[in-house]
Design a protein around this motif. Structure first.
Motif, PDB file in Angstrom:
ATOM      1  N   MET A   1       0.713  -1.259   0.148  1.00  0.00           N
ATOM      2  CA  MET A   1       0.143   0.170   0.017  1.00  0.00           C
ATOM      3  C   MET A   1       0.944   1.131  -0.052  1.00  0.00           C
ATOM      4  SD  MET A   1      -2.991  -1.808   1.186  1.00  0.00           S
ATOM      5  CE  MET A   1      -3.990  -0.394   1.878  1.00  0.00           C
ATOM      6  N   ASP A   2       0.560   2.052  -0.966  1.00  0.00           N
ATOM      7  CA  ASP A   2       1.259   3.394  -0.813  1.00  0.00           C
ATOM      8  C   ASP A   2       0.482   4.441  -0.144  1.00  0.00           C
ATOM      9  OD1 ASP A   2       3.428   2.446  -2.612  1.00  0.00           O
ATOM     10  OD2 ASP A   2       2.180   3.107  -4.523  1.00  0.00           O
ATOM     11  N   LEU A   3       0.750   4.715   1.202  1.00  0.00           N
ATOM     12  CA  LEU A   3       0.084   5.725   1.829  1.00  0.00           C
ATOM     13  C   LEU A   3       0.954   7.199   1.599  1.00  0.00           C
ATOM     14  CD1 LEU A   3      -0.239   3.595   5.079  1.00  0.00           C
ATOM     15  CD2 LEU A   3      -1.699   3.425   3.017  1.00  0.00           C
ATOM     16  N   ALA A   4       0.234   7.977   2.218  1.00  0.00           N
ATOM     17  CA  ALA A   4       0.966   9.397   1.980  1.00  0.00           C
ATOM     18  C   ALA A   4       2.357   9.383   2.277  1.00  0.00           C
ATOM     19  CB  ALA A   4       0.083  10.557   2.911  1.00  0.00           C
ATOM     20  N   ASP A   5       2.791   8.936   3.545  1.00  0.00           N
ATOM     21  CA  ASP A   5       4.199   9.033   3.865  1.00  0.00           C
ATOM     22  C   ASP A   5       4.898   7.622   4.151  1.00  0.00           C
ATOM     23  OD1 ASP A   5       2.895   8.811   6.085  1.00  0.00           O
ATOM     24  OD2 ASP A   5       3.039  10.535   6.834  1.00  0.00           O
ATOM     25  N   GLU A   6       4.222   6.669   3.698  1.00  0.00           N
ATOM     26  CA  GLU A   6       4.961   5.535   3.852  1.00  0.00           C
ATOM     27  C   GLU A   6       4.585   4.218   2.882  1.00  0.00           C
ATOM     28  OE1 GLU A   6       3.828   2.656   7.352  1.00  0.00           O
ATOM     29  OE2 GLU A   6       2.310   4.348   7.890  1.00  0.00           O
ATOM     30  N   VAL A   7       5.198   3.179   2.748  1.00  0.00           N
ATOM     31  CA  VAL A   7       4.845   1.967   2.167  1.00  0.00           C
ATOM     32  C   VAL A   7       4.468   0.913   3.201  1.00  0.00           C
ATOM     33  CG1 VAL A   7       5.254   0.276   0.126  1.00  0.00           C
ATOM     34  CG2 VAL A   7       5.991   2.838  -0.206  1.00  0.00           C
ATOM     35  N   LEU A   8       3.495   0.387   3.170  1.00  0.00           N
ATOM     36  CA  LEU A   8       2.984  -0.612   3.879  1.00  0.00           C
ATOM     37  C   LEU A   8       3.123  -2.042   3.166  1.00  0.00           C
ATOM     38  CD1 LEU A   8       2.124  -1.722   6.750  1.00  0.00           C
ATOM     39  CD2 LEU A   8      -0.297  -0.866   5.933  1.00  0.00           C
ATOM     40  N   VAL A   9       3.745  -3.115   3.672  1.00  0.00           N
ATOM     41  CA  VAL A   9       3.762  -4.275   3.024  1.00  0.00           C
ATOM     42  C   VAL A   9       3.247  -4.973   4.031  1.00  0.00           C
ATOM     43  CG1 VAL A   9       4.741  -6.140   1.928  1.00  0.00           C
ATOM     44  CG2 VAL A   9       5.663  -3.609   1.453  1.00  0.00           C
ATOM     45  N   GLY A  10       1.990  -6.033   3.767  1.00  0.00           N
ATOM     46  CA  GLY A  10       1.705  -7.022   4.896  1.00  0.00           C
ATOM     47  C   GLY A  10       0.711  -7.864   4.210  1.00  0.00           C
TER      48      GLY A  10
END
Ligand code: BTN
Length: 261
Positions: free
Chosen positions: A218-227
Motif C-alpha cells: 500500500m502506498d500511503l501518504a508518507d509510507e509504504v506498507l507491506v503486509g
C-alpha cells in the motif's frame, strides 16, 4: 421516472467533461435521488486520488448516480460505492455471460479479473464523492467507468498491462452498454432499497474481496506498507493489513495505491 420509479432523472450524453460534474450540479440544483448521467465519451473524466479516467468514445460504460441518502451515517458513506460496485459485479457477469465469481472487488472498489499470468487486470473503477450534512450524508455521487466494448488492440500502451475489458473477457463478443446499464440499475435498485432499510450486504462484499489472504503493498501518504490483507471491516470499510503480527485497519482515504503482490 416512467418505467423505473427508482430514478428521478436519467440522461444520456454524447460527450461531457465528466458525468460526476453533471450529477453534482443536478443535486446542487435540488434534483431528487436517484439521478443518473451516462456518457459515450468524457473529455475530463476523473478517477480516484485526483487521477484522470480515459476511455475512447463508445468503449466504456461511463455513468454517475446521485443520491440523497437521508439517514445513512457518515461513517457508513463508503457503503454506497460498495453497494454500487456489488451491483455492477453481478450485472457485468450477467451481461457479458461470465461465470459467477469471474470478477472480484479489489479494495476499495475496483472491479478486477484474473489475468493469464496470475496478475489482476482492472475492468472497472469506482469513484465515490460525498457531501456531509451534520452527522449524515447530504448527497453522494457514485461514478463508475466500466471497460465494456473495448478491444485490447485499442488499450492505451501505458495502461494495457494492467487492464482488460468485458469484450476481452467475453472472448471478443460485442458487449451492449445499454443492456449493462439497465441490468445494473435493476440490481442497484434492490440493493439501495435494502441499504435504506439499514441492510448492507456485508457477506457479499467480504466474499468478493480479492485481497483477502494475499500480500499487499500500500502506498500511503508518507509510507509504504507491506503486509498480509486478512480481510475487510464491514463497519468501517477499512482493509485489515497484518504487519509484524499486528492487524492495522487502513482507511481508503489514506491510500494512494493498493497492489496485490
Ligand atoms: C478510479 O480511479 O478507479 C475511479 C474511476 C471512475 C471513473 C468514472 S467514469 C464515470 C464517472 N465520471 C468521472 O469523471 N469519473 C467516473
Amino acid at each position: 421516472m416512467k418505467g423505473r420509479p427508482f430514478l428521478s432523472r436519467l440522461e444520456r450524453f454524447a460527450s461531457v467533461d465528466s458525468t460526476q460534474r453533471i450529477v453534482r450540479e443536478w443535486l446542487d440544483a435540488g434534483t431528487r435521488e436517484v439521478c443518473v448521467a451516462v456518457a459515450d465519451e468524457q473529455t475530463a473524466g476523473r478517477g480516484r486520488q485526483g487521477r484522470g479516467w480515459l476511455a475512447p468514445c463508445g468503449a466504456a460504460l461511463l455513468v454517475s448516480a446521485g443520491f440523497r441518502p437521508a439517514g445513512l451515517p457518515v461513517r457508513h458513506a463508503w457503503r454506497l460505492a460498495a453497494t454500487a460496485s456489488l451491483a455492477m459485479v453481478d450485472a457485468v457477469e450477467m451481461v457479458a455471460g461470465l461465470p459467477e465469481g469471474a470478477l472480484f472487488l479489489k479494495w476499495p472498489n475496483d472491479l478486477v479479473a484474473d489475468g493469464p499470468d496470475g496478475r489482476l487486470l482492472k475492468v472497472a473503477g469506482v469513484l465515490g464523492e460525498t457531501v456531509a450534512m451534520g452527522g449524515a450524508v447530504g448527497h453522494a455521487i457514485i461514478g463508475l467507468g466500466v471497460n465494456a466494448d473495448w478491444p485490447a488492440s485499442d488499450f492505451p500502451p501505458a495502461l494495457a498491462a494492467g487492464m482488460t475489458s468485458l469484450h476481452e473477457l467475453a472472448g471478443g463478443r460485442h458487449v451492449d452498454r445499454d443492456a449493462l446499464l439497465d441490468t445494473w440499475l435493476g440490481l442497484l435498485e434492490a440493493r439501495i432499497e435494502a441499504l435504506r432499510d439499514g441492510k448492507f450486504d456485508a457477506a457479499g462484499w467480504e466474499s468478493r474481496q480479492v485481497t483477502t489472504g494475499r500480500q499487499v503493498m500500500m502506498d500511503l501518504a508518507d509510507e509504504v506498507l507491506v503486509g498480509m490483507a486478512s480481510g475487510v471491516d464491514p463497519e468501517s470499510g477499512s482493509l485489515l493489513v497484518t504487519e509484524d503480527e499486528t492487524a492495522r485497519p487502513i482507511d481508503s482515504g489514506e491510500v494512494l495505491r493498493c497492489r496485490v503482490v
